[in-house]
Design a protein around this motif. Sequence first.
Motif, PDB file in Angstrom:
ATOM      1  N   GLY A  14      33.743  10.634  39.792  1.00 26.43           N
ATOM      2  CA  GLY A  14      34.174  11.252  41.030  1.00 26.43           C
ATOM      3  C   GLY A  14      34.082  12.762  41.051  1.00 26.43           C
ATOM      4  N   SER A  15      33.472  13.356  40.026  1.00 29.32           N
ATOM      5  CA  SER A  15      33.397  14.817  39.952  1.00 29.32           C
ATOM      6  C   SER A  15      32.235  15.392  40.757  1.00 29.32           C
ATOM      7  CB  SER A  15      33.274  15.260  38.483  1.00 29.32           C
ATOM      8  OG  SER A  15      32.103  14.698  37.898  1.00 29.32           O
ATOM      9  N   GLY A  16      31.344  14.531  41.241  1.00 28.12           N
ATOM     10  CA  GLY A  16      30.264  15.022  42.100  1.00 28.12           C
ATOM     11  C   GLY A  16      28.875  14.993  41.491  1.00 28.12           C
ATOM     12  N   PRO A 239      21.728  19.535  28.672  1.00 30.42           N
ATOM     13  CA  PRO A 239      22.445  19.460  29.958  1.00 30.42           C
ATOM     14  C   PRO A 239      21.473  19.246  31.118  1.00 30.42           C
ATOM     15  CG  PRO A 239      23.186  21.335  28.653  1.00 30.42           C
ATOM     16  CD  PRO A 239      21.968  20.800  27.973  1.00 30.42           C
ATOM     17  N   SER A 240      21.914  18.435  32.077  1.00 37.17           N
ATOM     18  CA  SER A 240      21.106  18.173  33.270  1.00 37.17           C
ATOM     19  C   SER A 240      21.431  19.177  34.362  1.00 37.17           C
ATOM     20  CB  SER A 240      21.390  16.756  33.778  1.00 37.17           C
ATOM     21  OG  SER A 240      20.872  16.564  35.078  1.00 37.17           O
ATOM     22  N   GLU A 241      20.447  19.444  35.186  1.00 34.92           N
ATOM     23  CA  GLU A 241      20.656  20.345  36.328  1.00 34.92           C
ATOM     24  C   GLU A 241      21.616  19.738  37.355  1.00 34.92           C
ATOM     25  OE1 GLU A 241      17.136  20.327  39.168  1.00 34.92           O
ATOM     26  OE2 GLU A 241      16.274  19.309  37.412  1.00 34.92           O
ATOM     27  N   PHE A 242      21.891  18.438  37.208  1.00 33.83           N
ATOM     28  CA  PHE A 242      22.788  17.762  38.156  1.00 33.83           C
ATOM     29  C   PHE A 242      24.236  17.730  37.672  1.00 33.83           C
ATOM     30  CE2 PHE A 242      18.615  15.442  38.537  1.00 33.83           C
ATOM     31  CZ  PHE A 242      18.172  16.194  39.610  1.00 33.83           C
ATOM     32  N   THR A 243      24.536  18.469  36.594  1.00 29.39           N
ATOM     33  CA  THR A 243      25.915  18.551  36.110  1.00 29.39           C
ATOM     34  C   THR A 243      26.741  19.364  37.104  1.00 29.39           C
ATOM     35  OG1 THR A 243      25.119  18.527  33.826  1.00 29.39           O
ATOM     36  CG2 THR A 243      27.399  19.195  34.186  1.00 29.39           C
ATOM     37  N   PRO A 244      27.806  18.792  37.667  1.00 28.63           N
ATOM     38  CA  PRO A 244      28.572  19.518  38.691  1.00 28.63           C
ATOM     39  C   PRO A 244      29.541  20.525  38.085  1.00 28.63           C
ATOM     40  CG  PRO A 244      29.548  17.372  38.320  1.00 28.63           C
ATOM     41  CD  PRO A 244      28.317  17.433  37.442  1.00 28.63           C
ATOM     42  N   MET A 245      29.910  21.515  38.871  1.00 25.98           N
ATOM     43  CA  MET A 245      31.005  22.404  38.513  1.00 25.98           C
ATOM     44  C   MET A 245      32.293  21.663  38.865  1.00 25.98           C
ATOM     45  SD  MET A 245      29.664  25.149  37.270  1.00 25.98           S
ATOM     46  CE  MET A 245      31.011  26.323  37.338  1.00 25.98           C
ATOM     47  N   PHE A 246      33.125  21.392  37.858  1.00 27.28           N
ATOM     48  CA  PHE A 246      34.314  20.567  38.101  1.00 27.28           C
ATOM     49  C   PHE A 246      35.447  21.053  37.222  1.00 27.28           C
ATOM     50  CE2 PHE A 246      36.772  16.566  37.316  1.00 27.28           C
ATOM     51  CZ  PHE A 246      37.170  16.351  38.630  1.00 27.28           C
ATOM     52  N   ASP A 247      36.588  21.343  37.859  1.00 25.92           N
ATOM     53  CA  ASP A 247      37.738  21.852  37.094  1.00 25.92           C
ATOM     54  C   ASP A 247      38.903  20.878  37.098  1.00 25.92           C
ATOM     55  OD1 ASP A 247      38.439  22.084  39.709  1.00 25.92           O
ATOM     56  OD2 ASP A 247      38.962  24.220  39.643  1.00 25.92           O
ATOM     57  N   GLY A 248      38.612  19.595  37.264  1.00 24.98           N
ATOM     58  CA  GLY A 248      39.658  18.577  37.208  1.00 24.98           C
ATOM     59  C   GLY A 248      40.029  18.057  38.585  1.00 24.98           C
ATOM     60  N   SER A 388      43.380   6.739  43.849  1.00 19.71           N
ATOM     61  CA  SER A 388      43.348   7.987  44.625  1.00 19.71           C
ATOM     62  C   SER A 388      43.114   9.204  43.738  1.00 19.71           C
ATOM     63  CB  SER A 388      44.661   8.153  45.398  1.00 19.71           C
ATOM     64  OG  SER A 388      45.757   8.247  44.495  1.00 19.71           O
ATOM     65  N   LEU A 389      43.005   8.988  42.435  1.00 28.46           N
ATOM     66  CA  LEU A 389      42.785  10.094  41.500  1.00 28.46           C
ATOM     67  C   LEU A 389      41.590  10.952  41.918  1.00 28.46           C
ATOM     68  CD1 LEU A 389      43.826  11.235  38.776  1.00 28.46           C
ATOM     69  CD2 LEU A 389      42.111   9.823  37.647  1.00 28.46           C
ATOM     70  N   ARG A 390      40.529  10.303  42.388  1.00 37.97           N
ATOM     71  CA  ARG A 390      39.298  11.034  42.710  1.00 37.97           C
ATOM     72  C   ARG A 390      39.250  11.500  44.169  1.00 37.97           C
ATOM     73  NH1 ARG A 390      34.844   6.707  41.332  1.00 37.97           N
ATOM     74  NH2 ARG A 390      33.402   8.229  42.173  1.00 37.97           N
ATOM     75  N   ASP A 391      40.294  11.218  44.932  1.00 37.12           N
ATOM     76  CA  ASP A 391      40.352  11.655  46.327  1.00 37.12           C
ATOM     77  C   ASP A 391      40.931  13.067  46.377  1.00 37.12           C
ATOM     78  OD1 ASP A 391      40.745  12.099  48.998  1.00 37.12           O
ATOM     79  OD2 ASP A 391      41.793  10.217  49.395  1.00 37.12           O
ATOM     80  N   ARG A 392      40.077  14.040  46.619  1.00 34.25           N
ATOM     81  CA  ARG A 392      40.510  15.445  46.567  1.00 34.25           C
ATOM     82  C   ARG A 392      41.533  15.772  47.658  1.00 34.25           C
ATOM     83  NH1 ARG A 392      36.179  18.045  43.929  1.00 34.25           N
ATOM     84  NH2 ARG A 392      35.262  16.513  42.512  1.00 34.25           N
ATOM     85  N   MET A 414      41.467  14.168  28.825  1.00 30.93           N
ATOM     86  CA  MET A 414      40.406  14.165  29.830  1.00 30.93           C
ATOM     87  C   MET A 414      40.892  14.730  31.169  1.00 30.93           C
ATOM     88  SD  MET A 414      37.762  12.973  28.250  1.00 30.93           S
ATOM     89  CE  MET A 414      36.626  12.626  29.575  1.00 30.93           C
ATOM     90  N   LEU A 415      42.152  14.435  31.526  1.00 35.60           N
ATOM     91  CA  LEU A 415      42.654  14.777  32.852  1.00 35.60           C
ATOM     92  C   LEU A 415      43.268  16.171  32.920  1.00 35.60           C
ATOM     93  CD1 LEU A 415      44.271  11.331  33.769  1.00 35.60           C
ATOM     94  CD2 LEU A 415      42.035  12.213  34.436  1.00 35.60           C
ATOM     95  N   GLY A 416      43.604  16.739  31.761  1.00 35.03           N
ATOM     96  CA  GLY A 416      44.049  18.126  31.751  1.00 35.03           C
ATOM     97  C   GLY A 416      45.549  18.333  31.838  1.00 35.03           C
TER      98      GLY A 416
END
Length: 484
Positions: A14-16, A239-248, A388-392, A414-416
């Motif tokens: 769910g990080s994009g 690393p892939s170019e499709f790695t998203p910027m994700f801060d949790g 709902s964890l992945r629902d921003r 993993m979740l921070g």
Amino acid sequence: MNPKTIFIAESLPGSGKSTKFIEALPTLMHTSKIVYAMPTNALIRELELNIKINAGISPIVITSETVDHVTAHLEKVLAANKQPLIMVTHEALRLVDPRLLEGWELVVDEVPSVSDCKTHPFDSTSYLGSLANYLTIGPDKKASLNPEHIALVETMIRAKDTSALSKPALEVLQAMLTPKCSVEVEAQSTKGKRLVRIVSYRDFLPAFSYANSVHVLANNVQDTLLGVHAKYQGWEFEPSEFTPMFDGYGKRVELHPFLTGRYSKTQSMMQRNGDSAEAWDDEVQLAAWLRGVIAMIGDEESLAFMHEWVKFKFDANVTKLPIDSRGINGYQDRRIAICLQHGNVSPDIALSLHTLSEMLGVPVAEIRKAIEFERFYESTLQAIARTSLRDRDNLEPVTLFVQNMDMAKYLQGMLGRLAIISTELLMTPWEKQQSEKKKAKAIIQAEAVSMFQSEGIDRQTIAAKLNIPYHQVRRWTAKLQRAV
């Protein structure tokens, strides 16, 4: 760059990852032809719609829902080399002639499931009546199909709905005709049972080898069996170019572990009397814990992920979902999940690991570790991401009931920092009752140690007096000081 390179977009579910790839599609398709592979037809339908709406592109979808003969149709489309974007399942990708992927960019969403070790117990009568006539068993327990029966077996498999053979027998015979598949037959047990093991590996590396580039979008690639096999075959990861910027996920998560120690079916089925129940019983330890979970949940809508052996009677507000939850959406209004997957390799499956090791060129210990990671940690992480964890947009706290303290700590990592562990329901494993034989042995050991350490009696005399082997006394007293 090493030509044997897998580009990995590793990030939480769910990080994009898929979103970033889809956003890049309009630009990519000016210069590239892409095969996009996913685990299920359902996920393909969802992402096809996403691509149409957000990228304005209509991909070619080749699945069992769109064509009659998937592999033949896919090979025809790849050979024509005209379509810019094709969507297929992991299995279709594996079955296609890999040489046809030359010139194509390959994007794989989620790590494919690659090992499939199964066991079938046959009694002596059913084995003799269904398999014995067709197979020859070598000294290494490996079975081979008698050449004169190949055509007959192929006919029986095609006519499986009308065959007189059982489903397990047909599955074994099908495995005999399948590449990268080994059938092994154990000797008949004292109870008249004969265990037949099917060991197989679905190999995606040939497809990876011919593609121009390979990108895998997943939470974790390198610790899976696919990743371990690729590493031992000389592949590197970048690393892939499709790695998203994700801060949790940015929301509070409360983790409630079940056990302080190792989680397993045997321990979950432990009773207060020290015996592990053979069938589900409301007095087993897991049932006792689940009653506490239900009391805490109340009537709130929740999700539960569990194996068939868990027969706990949940109320209607708890929805049971499959263990492999990848691609299952539609439950992002639920903020509670109960995760009861276990990743332990059974003794029967453990017998197959040496064959899998020979197939892959990977040490048994590495294979076991990868399988347990996928079944336990990765499966659980995928499960909690159905909530709902992945629902921003939903900032309500999420409550997760998980297998043990190890899992709680893994998920917290993993979740921070917003994830906390509650020990409110934490249980110490109920102890297995010691057998009378073990109790007697423990008493003799204690007596031997006392005679050596307190009374100063030599080992030979102790062995004679207690009527036990000398080497046993020596092992028990090896690091002890004899009284003078």
